[in-house]
Motif scaffolding. Structure first.
Motif: not given
Length: 405
Positions: A169-170, A190-192, A339, A381-382, A385, A388-389, A392
């Motif tokens: 990810g990011s 996004r962060p993995h 993030a 923050s992600p 989260d 959301d992960l 994705r």
């Protein structure tokens, strides 16, 4: 895995090494075709394979996702290879309660475990350990599912030809990251990772450490294997620039007086007096977290940066500074800081890192603000989260399973 700690290895060398070790898992008899196509209207059967579904980095990182998966999209199967050592672990009990299909497969060899996975009719199998202790890349070498991925617990290329992609990810997966891998990189945008803070974590300290002790304390609770000569040279420059400071290292190995003394001698070779290095043993986890209250600024090692240690320091109200590089494992803390909108705590050169760390050390107000707002900022923050992960990941699994192969 051990090569990831060595700053001298290039992308080419690490990629070739991964390919060499991955080839040793090759099983010519493994099936490559014959898997049924995905069934329209049926949730994808996704298996997560690990022996560390417990109070462990894998457990804290899989928990936010496992409970957030949409059962209308994926049917989650946990393939637990623990051999019975984790009885009574509270996080394991929590994970079992949210996973609809839990398979205890400890003791099975790779071929037998792959056969069990094929019998489950998995669409996607995600291996969570790679070349770390307890990894089961041999199961993937037997081609246990039509789509096989590496995610979460490993931070580099597996080199195994039957791994169809590494989920990234990011930051870690950005730029020239592909140069370090034999597998395709599957970028989540996004962060993995998403993290579950330990339930037993105490509240952050009420004041920054230097206000209570009258002395600036830098610190790191990372494993001593990450204390490369490059790391010690960098941190020694910092300590020399702030002669009123000390460095607190805390890990189980420092309970050995000989090893603690060896570490102080290493710093002495870089010009830092032994009495400025506090090498302390590990504590029970809740006390270990509370001990972050003794630190003003946490230092991230190079080239193998922290992940759980950096998350824990940030959660306990301690800012972390990192020297990043192109190597993906060197960018883990950078990913966290990005993030959180705290890019100013990272740097790409030793000179910039030294400047930013000294600036943060001098800025008591900024450190106090982070101490007071850290948990609200992390929750927003992600990094916390999991829903959301999960969405994705589900989109990625659907794409991989339905596209022509």
């Amino acid at each position: 895995m051990a090569q990831q700690y060595n700053p001298r290895h290039t992308a080419h060398a690490l990629r070739d090494s991964a390919r060499h070790w991955g080839a040793l898992w090759t099983t010519p008899q493994a099936p490559t075709t014959g898997f049924a196509p995905a069934v329209p209207g049926r949730p994808l059967r996704v298996g997560y394979l690990s022996g560390d579904f417990r109070q462990h980095p894998i457990g804290w990182l899989i928990a936010p996702v496992l409970g957030a998966h949409d059962p209308q999209v994926v049917e989650v199967h946990v393939l637990d290879t623990d051999t019975g050592r984790q009885q009574g672990d509270p996080l394991k009990a929590e994970l079992r309660a949210v996973a609809p299909h839990w398979h205890e497969l400890g003791g099975l060899d790779d071929a037998a475990l792959a056969a069990r996975a094929r019998a489950l009719g998995l669409d996607v199998l995600v291996e969570l350990a790679g070349h770390t202790d307890g990894g089961r890349l041999g199961v993937l070498a037997h081609r246990a599912a039509p789509v096989q991925l590496s995610w979460l617990g490993y931070f580099a290329s597996t080199g195994v030809a039957q791994v169809d992609g590494v989920v990234t990810g990011s930051v870690i997966g950005d730029g020239h990251a592909a140069a370090w891998y034999t597998e395709p990189l599957l970028h989540l945008g996004r962060p993995h990772i998403a993290w579950r803070p330990p339930a037993h974590a105490p509240a952050p300290a009420g004041t920054v450490a230097s206000e209570r002790t009258g002395r600036l304390t830098f610190g790191s609770f990372n494993t001593a294997a990450k204390l490369s000569d490059a790391t010690l040279a960098l941190w020694s420059q910092l300590l020399q620039a702030r002669p009123d400071s000390r460095l607190l290292l805390r890990r189980a190995c420092f309970g050995d007086p000989a090893f603690a003394e060896h570490t102080r001698r290493r710093f002495a070779s870089f010009g830092v007096a032994a009495e400025r290095i506090v090498a302390a043993p590990a504590l029970p986890h809740d006390q270990m977290l509370a001990a972050y209250g003794e630190i003003d600024v946490a230092l991230d090692p190079t080239p193998f940066s922290g992940l759980i240690t950096s998350l824990e320091a940030l959660w306990m109200g301690v800012p972390v500074t990192t020297l990043t590089s192109l190597r993906p494992v060197a960018r883990q803390t950078e990913m966290l800081l990005h993030a959180l909108g705290r890019d100013e705590w990272g740097a790409t050169t030793p000179q910039a890192w030294l400047h930013r760390t000294l600036q943060l050390a001098d800025d008591t107000a900024a450190r106090r603000t982070w101490l007071q707002t850290c948990r609200a900022e992390m929750r927003a923050s992600p990094l916390l989260d999991g829903a959301d992960l999960a969405r994705r990941l589900e989109a990625l699994y659907l794409q991989l399973r339905t596209e022509p192969r």
